[in-house]
Motif scaffolding. Structure first.
Motif, mmCIF file in Angstrom:
data_model
loop_
_atom_site.group_PDB
_atom_site.id
_atom_site.type_symbol
_atom_site.label_atom_id
_atom_site.label_comp_id
_atom_site.label_asym_id
_atom_site.label_seq_id
_atom_site.Cartn_x
_atom_site.Cartn_y
_atom_site.Cartn_z
ATOM 1 N N ILE A 141 0.842 -1.200 0.000
ATOM 2 C CA ILE A 141 0.000 0.000 0.000
ATOM 3 C C ILE A 141 0.877 1.249 0.000
ATOM 4 O O ILE A 141 0.577 2.230 -0.688
ATOM 5 C CB ILE A 141 -0.954 -0.019 1.207
ATOM 6 N N LEU A 142 1.972 1.201 0.745
ATOM 7 C CA LEU A 142 2.889 2.336 0.800
ATOM 8 C C LEU A 142 3.464 2.644 -0.573
ATOM 9 O O LEU A 142 3.624 3.812 -0.943
ATOM 10 C CB LEU A 142 4.016 2.057 1.793
ATOM 11 N N ARG A 143 3.773 1.620 -1.338
ATOM 12 C CA ARG A 143 4.275 1.843 -2.700
ATOM 13 C C ARG A 143 3.248 2.603 -3.539
ATOM 14 O O ARG A 143 3.591 3.549 -4.249
ATOM 15 C CB ARG A 143 4.615 0.519 -3.381
ATOM 16 N N LEU A 144 1.982 2.199 -3.463
ATOM 17 C CA LEU A 144 0.934 2.887 -4.218
ATOM 18 C C LEU A 144 0.792 4.341 -3.772
ATOM 19 O O LEU A 144 0.674 5.251 -4.604
ATOM 20 C CB LEU A 144 -0.399 2.164 -4.054
ATOM 21 N N LEU A 145 0.799 4.559 -2.469
ATOM 22 C CA LEU A 145 0.668 5.920 -1.952
ATOM 23 C C LEU A 145 1.862 6.788 -2.348
ATOM 24 O O LEU A 145 1.698 7.948 -2.736
ATOM 25 C CB LEU A 145 0.544 5.888 -0.426
ATOM 26 N N THR A 146 3.057 6.226 -2.271
ATOM 27 C CA THR A 146 4.257 6.997 -2.598
ATOM 28 C C THR A 146 4.307 7.332 -4.086
ATOM 29 O O THR A 146 4.657 8.452 -4.459
ATOM 30 C CB THR A 146 5.523 6.234 -2.181
ATOM 31 N N VAL A 147 3.939 6.383 -4.922
ATOM 32 C CA VAL A 147 3.898 6.657 -6.366
ATOM 33 C C VAL A 147 2.879 7.763 -6.639
ATOM 34 O O VAL A 147 3.150 8.686 -7.413
ATOM 35 C CB VAL A 147 3.576 5.373 -7.162
ATOM 36 N N SER A 148 1.730 7.700 -5.985
ATOM 37 C CA SER A 148 0.722 8.754 -6.166
ATOM 38 C C SER A 148 1.261 10.111 -5.714
ATOM 39 O O SER A 148 1.083 11.121 -6.406
ATOM 40 C CB SER A 148 -0.536 8.424 -5.370
#
Length: 108
Positions: free
Chosen positions: A37-44
């Protein structure tokens, strides 16, 4: 219309603060799903920074760093690094995103 833009910028700023805090929490031992989830948030968050900066000033160093952040944190083709390297990257990204959010202008 102006009130809508103000709320949008405020929401973006709060989202970037949230991502920055989550990146700092990543230093702790967390379940694997947290990191996904952190990867998705950071990419966003990095895409928001890259888009805003490119729209404001064209291509600059911050856009380049944000794009490198997108490539590094992308959840589709993850890069495998040791935990120590991820801690360094997480801290750097948290500082970058947090400082950017802090410097965002949200004026009435």
């Amino acid at each position: 219309m102006k009130k809508y833009l103000l709320m949008e910028r405020l929401l973006m700023k709060n989202f970037l603060y949230f991502v920055s805090v989550m990146l700092l929490l990543a230093i702790l031992k967390m379940p694997y799903g947290f990191y996904q989830i952190l990867r998705l948030l950071t990419v966003s968050g990095c895409l928001i920074i890259a888009y805003n900066e490119f729209k404001k000033d064209g291509w600059n160093n911050l856009v380049t760093i944000a794009i490198i952040g997108v490539v590094t944190m992308n959840p589709i083709f993850p890069i495998r690094l040791s935990k120590e390297w991820w801690h360094i990257i997480d801290i750097f990204m948290a500082i970058l995103i947090g400082v950017y959010a802090l410097r965002m202008n949200v004026k009435r």
